[in-house]
Design an enzyme around this catalytic site. Structure first.
Site, PDB file in Angstrom:
ATOM      1  N   GLU A  65       8.898   8.967   7.219  1.00 38.36           N
ATOM      2  CA  GLU A  65      10.297   9.137   7.426  1.00 38.36           C
ATOM      3  C   GLU A  65      10.571  10.506   6.282  1.00 38.36           C
ATOM      4  OE1 GLU A  65      10.691   4.317   7.552  1.00 38.36           O
ATOM      5  OE2 GLU A  65      12.075   5.541   6.287  1.00 38.36           O
ATOM      6  N   GLU A 117       5.700  -0.064  14.203  1.00 41.75           N
ATOM      7  CA  GLU A 117       6.302  -1.164  13.463  1.00 41.75           C
ATOM      8  C   GLU A 117       7.251  -2.090  14.487  1.00 41.75           C
ATOM      9  OE1 GLU A 117       6.607   1.862   9.783  1.00 41.75           O
ATOM     10  OE2 GLU A 117       8.414   0.486   9.933  1.00 41.75           O
ATOM     11  N   MET A 123       0.841  -1.216   0.007  1.00 48.23           N
ATOM     12  CA  MET A 123      -0.027  -0.090   0.076  1.00 48.23           C
ATOM     13  C   MET A 123       0.778   1.250   0.112  1.00 48.23           C
ATOM     14  SD  MET A 123      -3.216  -1.321   2.363  1.00 48.23           S
ATOM     15  CE  MET A 123      -4.476   0.016   1.979  1.00 48.23           C
TER      16      MET A 123
HETATM   17  O1  G3I Z   1       7.387 -10.002  -3.039  1.00 51.12           O
HETATM   18  C1  G3I Z   1       8.347  -9.714  -3.987  1.00 51.12           C
HETATM   19  C2  G3I Z   1       8.773 -10.883  -4.758  1.00 51.12           C
HETATM   20  O2  G3I Z   1       7.708 -11.393  -5.195  1.00 51.12           O
HETATM   21  C3  G3I Z   1      10.009 -10.346  -5.638  1.00 51.12           C
HETATM   22  O3  G3I Z   1      10.544 -11.675  -6.109  1.00 51.12           O
HETATM   23  C4  G3I Z   1      10.925  -9.749  -4.771  1.00 51.12           C
HETATM   24  C5  G3I Z   1      12.221  -9.202  -5.789  1.00 51.12           C
HETATM   25  O4  G3I Z   1      11.742  -7.910  -6.307  1.00 51.12           O
HETATM   26  O5  G3I Z   1      10.523  -8.437  -4.214  1.00 51.12           O
HETATM   27  C6  G3I Z   1       9.235  -8.828  -3.276  1.00 51.12           C
HETATM   28  O6  G3I Z   1       8.940  -7.755  -2.661  1.00 51.12           O
HETATM   29  C7  G3I Z   1       9.873  -6.899  -1.729  1.00 51.12           C
HETATM   30  C8  G3I Z   1       8.864  -6.986  -0.599  1.00 51.12           C
HETATM   31  O7  G3I Z   1       9.661  -6.414   0.443  1.00 51.12           O
HETATM   32  C9  G3I Z   1       8.906  -8.341   0.042  1.00 51.12           C
HETATM   33  O8  G3I Z   1      10.039  -8.928   0.507  1.00 51.12           O
HETATM   34  C10 G3I Z   1       9.811  -5.497  -2.465  1.00 51.12           C
HETATM   35  O9  G3I Z   1      10.518  -5.726  -3.429  1.00 51.12           O
HETATM   36  C11 G3I Z   1      10.598  -4.647  -1.238  1.00 51.12           C
HETATM   37  O10 G3I Z   1      10.472  -3.347  -1.730  1.00 51.12           O
HETATM   38  C12 G3I Z   1       9.667  -4.869   0.289  1.00 51.12           C
HETATM   39  O11 G3I Z   1      10.648  -4.126   1.177  1.00 51.12           O
HETATM   40  C13 G3I Z   1       9.730  -3.416   1.925  1.00 51.12           C
HETATM   41  C14 G3I Z   1      10.320  -2.238   2.375  1.00 51.12           C
HETATM   42  O12 G3I Z   1       9.539  -1.666   3.406  1.00 51.12           O
HETATM   43  C15 G3I Z   1       9.963  -1.147   1.256  1.00 51.12           C
HETATM   44  O13 G3I Z   1       8.559  -0.975   0.887  1.00 51.12           O
HETATM   45  C16 G3I Z   1       9.905  -4.389   3.198  1.00 51.12           C
HETATM   46  O14 G3I Z   1       9.258  -5.737   3.164  1.00 51.12           O
HETATM   47  C17 G3I Z   1       9.446  -3.448   4.494  1.00 51.12           C
HETATM   48  O15 G3I Z   1       9.572  -4.636   5.697  1.00 51.12           O
HETATM   49  C18 G3I Z   1      10.052  -2.603   4.781  1.00 51.12           C
HETATM   50  O16 G3I Z   1       9.213  -1.656   5.732  1.00 51.12           O
HETATM   51  C19 G3I Z   1       9.778  -0.244   5.995  1.00 51.12           C
HETATM   52  C20 G3I Z   1       8.624   0.332   6.720  1.00 51.12           C
HETATM   53  O17 G3I Z   1       7.610   0.610   5.336  1.00 51.12           O
HETATM   54  C21 G3I Z   1       8.883   1.568   6.980  1.00 51.12           C
HETATM   55  N1  G3I Z   1       9.979   1.700   7.939  1.00 51.12           N
HETATM   56  C22 G3I Z   1      11.038   0.783   7.850  1.00 51.12           C
HETATM   57  C23 G3I Z   1      10.461  -0.695   7.395  1.00 51.12           C
HETATM   58  C24 G3I Z   1      11.863  -1.619   7.147  1.00 51.12           C
HETATM   59  O18 G3I Z   1      12.557  -1.028   5.849  1.00 51.12           O
END
Ligand code: G3I
Length: 454
Positions: free
Chosen positions: A261, A365, A178
């Protein structure tokens, strides 16, 4: 000597025994007839005690003899050697537990397992805890929501992930789907498919949704980073994006992190994101106004990290809140912390500053690192560290639970199972920062959460 070592020595001895016994013929077979060990098949019965619904009676019914047998009761206590007779195991923490019996004979290993559900009344017959009377973490408090993150892929695969969500949580945050880079991948083309799946699941299971996050420099699609149009066109695009998204989920998403952030580490000034470059230093106010115009009833939050550990950043975040007047409803403190800190006093300072401003507080978080020293060689969570983590969960929940009712909103944990945590990739070292192990068994940290509510 650890049970595990005994385990492997026994394995070695029995393998040796097998090897030797096949060499000298004492059994009457011909010299070249190999001795086939009897197939060992682990089996056991489990029954809820008639006198105490929290006690499970386990009976090892594995046929045969001269085998070794070990239990894993699913409570994080490791392997326990089977003793003759009925094992009586007490489960006094709500949750889901997998019990495994492992038997070994002549180099052959066999396991059997069963899963039980436990609520505050004890072990649920046939795993069915009946109509939820608010058991689990969510039922342990009525003054704020207990949140968890999820992903559309985990929702669609269902199973223990969704069972655990339903059992313990009543507020959902999307871990990454989202955000603008997923919902608005190219100009004019919105993709709400993943967000819809998460919101749909929440509605079907009587959960609220916290939208995270409309504007974040780390989840901005490339076409926005390299926006081709004028600043005015950029601002109109952002207004259209926020309006479209917030109106789509009006009535189904209870709250949004409008901006995430925006404060630069160290300088504590505004990050020089494309939003600031194109919309000006007051871009945060503009984005909150767009969201407020789109839905006057949705709760609007500003969210950031190091809110507790960095007093300079905390002051900068409070300045942003003060600059938003009645456009803001609450502040999100991410709470990516460790067993070593920040201190209770610093966490309390976040709560105090938010309460004095009449705002809602979201510990948004929460995860608690157990390996902040980044020891790459640690292979398991020690009971000492598990206890320290339990105590820190209790401390954090207690501070949150102590704020006035009007300022309460939700406490969200950033991940269900240790092995799913973003921290493992981010720091690149082993860690166990969450409340459930990879078998969905609640860890001492889970009890720490509950103790924090006392
Ligand atoms: O699920 C896809 C997978 O199908 C694909 O193969 C892979 C490679 O591209 O990507 C996977 O999606 C990734 C997802 O994490 C699940 O692992 C996204 O690329 C990646 O951008 C996403 O990262 C998230 C990150 O925020 C950026 O949105 C993290 O899960 C999430 O824990 C992290 O959360 C943030 C909060 O929003 C803000 N505060 C810090 C926190 C940690 O960084």
């Amino acid at each position: 000597m650890k049970i595990k070592n005994i385990y492997f020595i026994l394995l070695f001895i029995s393998a040796l025994f097998t090897a030797c016994s096949s060499s000298d013929d004492t059994g009457g077979g011909t010299d070249d007839d190999p001795i086939i060990p009897d197939p060992i098949v682990a089996s056991f019965t489990s029954e809820i005690s008639g006198s105490d619904p929290r006690v499970l009676l386990l009976n090892n019914t594995t046929a045969g003899e001269d085998f070794d047998a070990y239990w894993d009761y699913g409570k994080g206590d490791g392997l326990i050697e089977d003793q003759p007779g009925i094992e009586e195991v007490t489960y006094d923490t709500p949750g889901q537990f997998t019990i495994t019996l492992t038997v070994l004979k002549s180099g052959v290993t066999s396991t059997a397992n069963t899963t039980i559900n436990v609520d505050e009344d004890g072990i649920c017959p046939n795993g069915d805890c009946g109509p939820s009377n608010g058991s689990g973490l969510k039922g342990a408090t009525t003054t704020f929501s207990v949140g968890m993150i999820t992903r559309s892929s985990l929702i669609s695969s269902g199973g223990q992930h969704t069972q655990s969500l339903i059992a313990d949580f009543n507020n959902l945050t999307s871990e990454y789907e989202m955000k603008m880079n997923i919902m608005y991948p190219s100009q004019g083309n919105y993709d709400f498919s993943a967000a819809d799946a998460i919101v749909g699941f929440a509605q079907a299971n009587n959960m609220d949704v916290h939208g995270h996050a409309l504007i974040w420099h780390n989840a901005t699609p490339p076409w926005v980073e390299n926006f081709a149009g004028t600043d005015a066109e950029f601002e109109a695009m952002v207004e259209d994006y926020i309006t479209t998204t917030v109106q789509r989920y009006s009535g189904t998403v209870r709250s949004w992190d409008v901006v995430n952030e925006a404060v630069e580490d160290g300088s504590n000034s505004l990050r020089n994101s494309v939003f600031r470059q194109k919309m000006g230093d007051n871009y945060i106010q503009k984005c909150f106004q767009f969201a407020r115009n789109a839905d006057p009833n949705v709760l609007l939050f500003y969210n950031d990290y190091n809110f507790a550990s960095d007093s300079g950043k905390r002051a900068a975040i409070f300045d942003i809140a003060d600059s938003l007047g009645n456009l803001i409803d609450g502040l999100g403190a991410q709470m990516h912390i460790s067993i070593n800190g920040p201190s209770a006093a610093n966490i309390q300072a976040v709560a105090d500053g938010t309460v004095t401003r009449g705002l809602k507080l979201h510990f948004a978080e929460l995860d608690i690192r157990t390996n902040p020293e980044e020891d790459a060689n640690v292979s398991a969570l020690s009971s000492t560290k598990a206890q320290q983590q339990k105590d820190k969960f209790e401390e954090v929940v207690n501070i949150y639970n102590s704020i006035p009712l009007d300022n309460k909103f939700a406490l969200t944990v950033w991940g269900l199972r240790d092995n799913e945590s973003w921290l493992l990739d981010f720091w690149g070292v082993p860690d166990w920062p969450l409340m459930f192990d990879e078998s969905y068994n609640p860890k001492p940290a889970y009890q720490g959460f509950l103790d924090g509510l006392q």
